[in-house]
Design an enzyme around this catalytic site. Structure first.
Site, PDB file in Angstrom:
ATOM      1  N   CYS A 188       0.867  -1.184   0.000  1.00 56.89           N
ATOM      2  CA  CYS A 188       0.000   0.000   0.000  1.00 56.89           C
ATOM      3  C   CYS A 188       0.903   1.233   0.000  1.00 56.89           C
ATOM      4  CB  CYS A 188      -0.987  -0.016   1.168  1.00 56.89           C
ATOM      5  SG  CYS A 188      -0.228   0.050   2.802  1.00 56.89           S
TER       6      CYS A 188
ATOM      7  N   ARG B 290      -3.265  -0.497   5.527  1.00 58.12           N
ATOM      8  CA  ARG B 290      -3.892  -1.590   4.770  1.00 58.12           C
ATOM      9  C   ARG B 290      -2.992  -2.805   4.589  1.00 58.12           C
ATOM     10  NH1 ARG B 290      -5.253   2.171  -0.176  1.00 58.12           N
ATOM     11  NH2 ARG B 290      -3.308   3.041   0.629  1.00 58.12           N
TER      12      ARG B 290
ATOM     13  N   ASP C 277      -8.186   3.888   1.413  1.00 60.23           N
ATOM     14  CA  ASP C 277      -7.190   4.249   2.421  1.00 60.23           C
ATOM     15  C   ASP C 277      -7.912   4.774   3.671  1.00 60.23           C
ATOM     16  OD1 ASP C 277      -5.137   5.238   3.894  1.00 60.23           O
ATOM     17  OD2 ASP C 277      -4.224   6.371   2.244  1.00 60.23           O
TER      18      ASP C 277
HETATM   19  P1  4NP Z   1      -1.747   2.914   4.082  1.00 62.54           P
HETATM   20  O1  4NP Z   1      -2.313   4.315   4.635  1.00 62.54           O
HETATM   21  O2  4NP Z   1      -1.241   3.189   2.670  1.00 62.54           O
HETATM   22  O3  4NP Z   1      -2.940   2.012   4.081  1.00 62.54           O
HETATM   23  O4  4NP Z   1      -0.657   2.504   5.030  1.00 62.54           O
HETATM   24  C1  4NP Z   1      -1.522   5.474   4.703  1.00 62.54           C
HETATM   25  C2  4NP Z   1      -0.731   5.681   5.793  1.00 62.54           C
HETATM   26  C3  4NP Z   1       0.041   6.839   5.878  1.00 62.54           C
HETATM   27  C4  4NP Z   1       0.008   7.760   4.861  1.00 62.54           C
HETATM   28  C5  4NP Z   1      -0.792   7.531   3.755  1.00 62.54           C
HETATM   29  C6  4NP Z   1      -1.551   6.383   3.674  1.00 62.54           C
HETATM   30  N1  4NP Z   1       0.789   8.937   4.956  1.00 62.54           N
HETATM   31  O5  4NP Z   1       0.643   9.796   4.079  1.00 62.54           O
HETATM   32  O6  4NP Z   1       1.563   9.076   5.898  1.00 62.54           O
END
Ligand code: 4NP
Length: 147
Positions: free
Chosen positions: A7, A13, A117
């Site tokens: 992800c 995720r 997300d």
């Molecule tokens: P993930 O969610 O891709 O599901 O881990 C996110 C976690 C952090 C960030 C973006 C998406 N971020 O911009 O820090």
């Protein structure tokens, strides 16, 4: 079978997909390797997001031992399948693919849909968990029997 879940941050995720599939792999006595990574570098070395840890714990799965890492081109050599959560991840990972064979390893985790997300919405963690668990159960069925 060696499967990498990808992800953006590798804190919400993909750690859920990693932990849930690893749990099901053990339950089914399969000899699969499961890992996860993020396309971004913001959270390298951190534990998964506390909300992912909490929702997984509620369903009996421990994510607290996972450590965030960034996706790297060497992952194309290490893994048979690279499953990404959304179209943004898909284009980021495809941009790092070299060989034709690398491209064939990449697909959307949900085939024709995205896992949203949940980072900015606390209420999404439970539905995201359910969505991921359902697909992980299908993956076990679809891919068990392959080595
Ligand atoms: P993930 O969610 O891709 O599901 O881990 C996110 C976690 C952090 C960030 C973006 C998406 N971020 O911009 O820090």
């Amino acid at each position: 079978m060696k499967i990498l879940m990808v992800c953006l941050g590798n804190i919400c995720r993909s750690p859920l997909a990693h932990g849930i599939l690893e749990h099901l792999v053990a339950l089914n006595g399969l000899n699969w390797e499961v890992d996860s990574a993020g396309t971004g570098n913001w959270h390298i070395g951190e534990q998964p997001d506390r909300r992912s840890i909490a929702v997984a714990k509620k369903y009996g799965i421990d994510l607290s031992t996972q450590t965030c890492r960034q996706f790297e081109p060497a992952d194309f050599e290490r893994f048979d399948r690279i499953l990404v959560m959304d179209y943004h991840n898909l284009s980021d990972v495809k941009a790092l693919a070299g060989k034709e064979e690398d491209h064939h390893k990449i697909s959307l985790f949900l085939n024709d849909n995205i896992v949203p997300d949940p980072y900015h919405d606390d209420d999404l963690f439970d539905p995201v968990y359910q969505m991921i668990e359902k697909r992980c159960k299908e993956l076990i069925k679809d891919l068990a029997g392959t080595s």
